[in-house]
Design an enzyme around this catalytic site. Structure first.
Site, mmCIF file in Angstrom:
data_model
loop_
_atom_site.group_PDB
_atom_site.id
_atom_site.type_symbol
_atom_site.label_atom_id
_atom_site.label_comp_id
_atom_site.label_asym_id
_atom_site.label_seq_id
_atom_site.Cartn_x
_atom_site.Cartn_y
_atom_site.Cartn_z
ATOM 1 N N ASN A 1 -7.668 1.506 -5.309
ATOM 2 C CA ASN A 1 -7.099 2.721 -4.707
ATOM 3 C C ASN A 1 -6.233 3.530 -5.653
ATOM 4 O O ASN A 1 -6.310 4.751 -5.676
ATOM 5 C CB ASN A 1 -6.322 2.369 -3.434
ATOM 6 C CG ASN A 1 -5.134 1.501 -3.710
ATOM 7 O OD1 ASN A 1 -5.202 0.575 -4.501
ATOM 8 N ND2 ASN A 1 -4.024 1.804 -3.080
ATOM 9 N N PRO B 1 -10.068 -5.378 -13.156
ATOM 10 C CA PRO B 1 -10.059 -4.194 -12.300
ATOM 11 C C PRO B 1 -11.045 -4.376 -11.149
ATOM 12 O O PRO B 1 -11.793 -5.349 -11.115
ATOM 13 C CB PRO B 1 -10.510 -3.067 -13.227
ATOM 14 C CG PRO B 1 -11.262 -3.732 -14.327
ATOM 15 C CD PRO B 1 -10.894 -5.194 -14.355
ATOM 16 N N SER C 1 -5.807 -6.836 -0.742
ATOM 17 C CA SER C 1 -5.740 -7.060 0.707
ATOM 18 C C SER C 1 -5.129 -8.425 1.043
ATOM 19 O O SER C 1 -5.069 -9.318 0.195
ATOM 20 C CB SER C 1 -7.152 -6.985 1.280
ATOM 21 O OG SER C 1 -7.935 -8.023 0.718
ATOM 22 N N GLU D 1 1.010 -8.365 -3.977
ATOM 23 C CA GLU D 1 1.353 -7.079 -3.371
ATOM 24 C C GLU D 1 0.215 -6.759 -2.426
ATOM 25 O O GLU D 1 -0.870 -6.385 -2.856
ATOM 26 C CB GLU D 1 1.442 -5.993 -4.442
ATOM 27 C CG GLU D 1 2.584 -6.201 -5.391
ATOM 28 C CD GLU D 1 3.692 -5.199 -5.173
ATOM 29 O OE1 GLU D 1 3.569 -4.367 -4.266
ATOM 30 O OE2 GLU D 1 4.682 -5.273 -5.907
ATOM 31 N N LEU D 2 0.457 -6.934 -1.147
ATOM 32 C CA LEU D 2 -0.646 -6.812 -0.182
ATOM 33 C C LEU D 2 -0.487 -5.509 0.599
ATOM 34 O O LEU D 2 0.110 -4.568 0.112
ATOM 35 C CB LEU D 2 -0.691 -8.062 0.687
ATOM 36 C CG LEU D 2 -0.711 -9.369 -0.151
ATOM 37 C CD1 LEU D 2 -0.714 -10.586 0.730
ATOM 38 C CD2 LEU D 2 -1.856 -9.414 -1.130
ATOM 39 N N CYS E 1 -1.063 1.838 -0.493
ATOM 40 C CA CYS E 1 -0.492 0.715 0.271
ATOM 41 C C CYS E 1 0.799 1.129 0.949
ATOM 42 O O CYS E 1 1.067 0.721 2.077
ATOM 43 C CB CYS E 1 -0.269 -0.484 -0.641
ATOM 44 S SG CYS E 1 0.648 -0.078 -2.121
HETATM 45 P P1 NAP Z 1 -9.260 -6.424 -2.158
HETATM 46 O O1 NAP Z 1 -10.611 -6.453 -1.621
HETATM 47 O O2 NAP Z 1 -8.292 -7.467 -1.779
HETATM 48 O O3 NAP Z 1 -9.411 -6.404 -3.747
HETATM 49 C C1 NAP Z 1 -8.306 -6.364 -4.617
HETATM 50 C C2 NAP Z 1 -8.726 -6.831 -6.000
HETATM 51 O O4 NAP Z 1 -9.008 -8.222 -5.946
HETATM 52 C C3 NAP Z 1 -9.996 -6.163 -6.523
HETATM 53 O O5 NAP Z 1 -9.887 -6.002 -7.930
HETATM 54 C C4 NAP Z 1 -11.052 -7.206 -6.197
HETATM 55 O O6 NAP Z 1 -12.193 -7.063 -6.986
HETATM 56 C C5 NAP Z 1 -10.276 -8.466 -6.516
HETATM 57 N N1 NAP Z 1 -10.786 -9.708 -5.971
HETATM 58 C C6 NAP Z 1 -11.554 -9.927 -4.863
HETATM 59 N N2 NAP Z 1 -11.795 -11.241 -4.698
HETATM 60 C C7 NAP Z 1 -11.146 -11.882 -5.713
HETATM 61 C C8 NAP Z 1 -11.018 -13.253 -6.107
HETATM 62 N N3 NAP Z 1 -11.601 -14.243 -5.438
HETATM 63 N N4 NAP Z 1 -10.284 -13.531 -7.194
HETATM 64 C C9 NAP Z 1 -9.708 -12.564 -7.906
HETATM 65 N N5 NAP Z 1 -9.804 -11.242 -7.601
HETATM 66 C C10 NAP Z 1 -10.507 -10.912 -6.512
HETATM 67 O O7 NAP Z 1 -8.498 -5.080 -1.836
HETATM 68 P P2 NAP Z 1 -9.024 -3.593 -2.022
HETATM 69 O O8 NAP Z 1 -9.986 -3.291 -0.948
HETATM 70 O O9 NAP Z 1 -9.453 -3.395 -3.433
HETATM 71 O O10 NAP Z 1 -7.664 -2.753 -1.846
HETATM 72 C C11 NAP Z 1 -7.207 -2.371 -0.604
HETATM 73 C C12 NAP Z 1 -6.063 -3.235 -0.155
HETATM 74 O O11 NAP Z 1 -5.111 -3.405 -1.187
HETATM 75 C C13 NAP Z 1 -5.312 -2.618 0.988
HETATM 76 O O12 NAP Z 1 -5.049 -3.590 1.978
HETATM 77 C C14 NAP Z 1 -4.007 -2.161 0.375
HETATM 78 O O13 NAP Z 1 -2.918 -2.078 1.203
HETATM 79 C C15 NAP Z 1 -3.811 -3.168 -0.691
HETATM 80 N N6 NAP Z 1 -2.957 -2.606 -1.707
HETATM 81 C C16 NAP Z 1 -1.684 -3.073 -1.820
HETATM 82 C C17 NAP Z 1 -0.814 -2.529 -2.746
HETATM 83 C C18 NAP Z 1 0.606 -3.020 -2.876
HETATM 84 O O14 NAP Z 1 1.255 -2.716 -3.871
HETATM 85 N N7 NAP Z 1 1.161 -3.740 -1.926
HETATM 86 C C19 NAP Z 1 -1.259 -1.518 -3.579
HETATM 87 C C20 NAP Z 1 -2.553 -1.068 -3.438
HETATM 88 C C21 NAP Z 1 -3.404 -1.627 -2.507
HETATM 89 P P3 NAP Z 1 -13.469 -6.206 -6.441
HETATM 90 O O15 NAP Z 1 -12.935 -4.907 -5.922
HETATM 91 O O16 NAP Z 1 -14.298 -6.055 -7.667
HETATM 92 O O17 NAP Z 1 -14.082 -7.007 -5.351
#
Ligand code: NAP
Ligand code: MG
Length: 443
Positions: free
Chosen positions: A106, A130, A182, A203-204, A238
């Site tokens: 994002n 990434p 997430s 950071e979720l 987020c």
């Molecule tokens: P996501 O599906 O959890 O993915 C986050 C990252 O983790 C991506 O780079 C993803 O790679 C990677 N990933 C997935 N499975 C993994 C594993 N088993 N081991 C290591 N890495 C893995 O989240 P998203 O859909 O990208 O982002 C949206 C979420 O992030 C929202 O809930 C949002 O609130 C949260 N967010 C939180 C913050 C904060 O600072 N609190 C900031 C921004 C976003 P792939 O994409 O290649 O699968």
């Protein structure tokens, strides 16, 4: 991983001043060549969807965070000296080793800026993963950064998370994991890291509440600030404002002001200068948002889809577009209120007593950020202190108002640990106490 491990001792042995000098050079290299910034911003907008203003902002934020981390050099270099019986003790901190940095799609460059410069300043080497949904701009930028640092200090692993994710997080050479994403993946990452007792920062998500008090100043650019708070980056932030509680005496004014602000937005191709809001990044996120809007409609809620579409054919042509939307007087049980929408839809609710607004704000699984809108400084601080959140804004909300010197992170399911600020650097280190007989260590 081996490259990062091999590069670690020499990188850790440098002084903070030496690492800081290199980080400052990196900051200059990624932000000062305007032609290059424009080229990267355009590629980033093409791959991501968000408007050029936002991709440029991310690039400049990343550079600024490198400078900010370097600025902590003097403070980081100071050990704590305990000169007291029974021993002299030097309390120092040392880097952990290879840090795995996981970045979501994002805000890929800005979120890199919340962890990469800090990990490096602390003396760690890194492996960055990434998101496959937005890998190009981060990869290009990381290449540029890696070239400017000793070989092996910055490494990148791209590919599908299901294939490489666990291999990175669970690797025995990884000594720290800093994950943004997430709740579900964060939970999984924590379990995989537990195998090697690897510490994690998570950071979720967030479902940030804003509270507009009876005395809020809603003149000037207040509605622009409220709009940006919720809809910047098409709501995919987020810590975007995701639920707005308004004192009943100001509800109509806020509903009208927000309607006007949303109506003046132009939705379309992020590369065009007239566009103020781009599409969502991916089909999955579009579905989350449109399902929430459909649920609100099905329940007979007051749903307002607003804004202008710059190109009707483009808008309806299969892109991930959604007009900015309000749900007025939203039922508190709607998904858009209870869950993280992560898209351009904001529920607005009225309250009578501030205590009720605080209770509704806290009645949530998340505790990332919040905002208080009031003219009264004391009221702002009093209310903010009662909110379960890691960061509270006053009369603003979101990235454009964030102070990168303040630690940032959440309570409850919003995560563990803090990025940003001095604490964002020291999390990448561990304490080490060095102790000897009185007089033997400290003059
Ligand atoms: P996501 O599906 O959890 O993915 C986050 C990252 O983790 C991506 O780079 C993803 O790679 C990677 N990933 C997935 N499975 C993994 C594993 N088993 N081991 C290591 N890495 C893995 O989240 P998203 O859909 O990208 O982002 C949206 C979420 O992030 C929202 O809930 C949002 O609130 C949260 N967010 C939180 C913050 C904060 O600072 N609190 C900031 C921004 C976003 P792939 O994409 O290649 O699968
Ligand atoms: Mg919500």
């Amino acid at each position: 991983m081996q490259a990062a491990h091999a590069a670690f001792p020499a990188w850790a042995a440098l002084s903070y001043a030496e690492r800081g000098d290199m980080l400052r050079k990196v900051a200059a290299a990624i932000t000062r060549d305007m032609e290059e910034v424009e080229r990267r911003a355009a590629i980033f907008t093409r791959e991501h969807g968000k408007i050029l203003f936002e991709t440029r902002l991310e690039i400049s934020r990343l550079g600024h965070r490198f400078e900010q981390a370097a600025d902590y050099g003097d403070r980081l270099a100071r050990d704590e000296l305990l000169k007291a019986a029974p021993n002299d003790t030097i309390i120092t901190r040392q880097p952990r080793g290879v840090a795995a940095l996981v970045v979501p799609w994002n805000w890929p460059l800005a979120i890199l800026g919340a962890k990469l410069p800090q990990a490096l300043m602390a003396g760690n080497t890194v492996v960055v993963k990434p998101s496959a949904n937005s890998a190009l701009a981060p990869t290009m930028t990381l290449h540029r950064i890696a070239e400017m640092l000793p070989p092996g200090v910055v490494n990148i692993l791209t590919g599908s998370a299901s294939r490489i994710g666990d291999a990175i997080i669970g690797h025995p050479l990884v000594r720290y994991v800093n994950f943004t994403g997430s709740v579900d993946v964060g939970r999984h990452v924590m379990k995989v890291a537990a195998e090697n007792i690897t510490p994690v920062t998570l950071e979720l998500g967030g479902n940030d509440a804003g509270i507009v008090c009876h005395d809020a100043d809603l003149t000037g650019d207040a509605f622009q600030r409220l709009y940006r708070a919720s809809f910047m980056s098409t709501g995919q932030i987020c810590f975007a404002l995701k639920r707005l509680y308004v004192h009943k005496s100001r509800f109509d004014e806020v509903a009208e002001g927000m309607t006007t602000a949303l109506n003046s937005q132009v939705i379309g191709d992020g590369l065009l200068p007239e566009t103020t809001m781009g599409p969502l990044n991916n089909a999955k996120q579009l579905k989350v948002v449109t399902d929430m809007i459909a649920q609100a409609r099905a329940k007979g809620q007051d749903v307002q889809e607003l804004g202008q579409v710059s190109d009707e054919a483009l808008y309806t042509g299969g892109g991930y577009f959604q007009k900015p939307t309000l749900v007025l007087n939203a039922d508190p049980d709607l998904d858009v209120v209870r869950q993280e929408q992560f898209g351009p839809v904001l529920p607005i609710m009225a309250f009578e007593e501030e205590a009720d607004a605080i209770a509704m704000a806290n009645d949530d699984q998340f505790g990332l950020a919040s905002s208080i809108w009031t003219e009264d400084r004391d009221r702002a601080v009093l209310l903010a202190r009662q909110i379960e959140a890691g960061y509270s804004f006053v009369n603003a909300h979101g990235p454009s108002a964030q102070d990168g010197n303040g630690p940032f992170g959440g309570f409850k399911k919003s995560g563990i640990g803090r990025n940003f600020g001095y604490e964002g650097v020291t999390q990448f280190q561990g304490y080490h106490s060095i102790s000897g007989a009185p007089g033997s260590l400290i003059a």
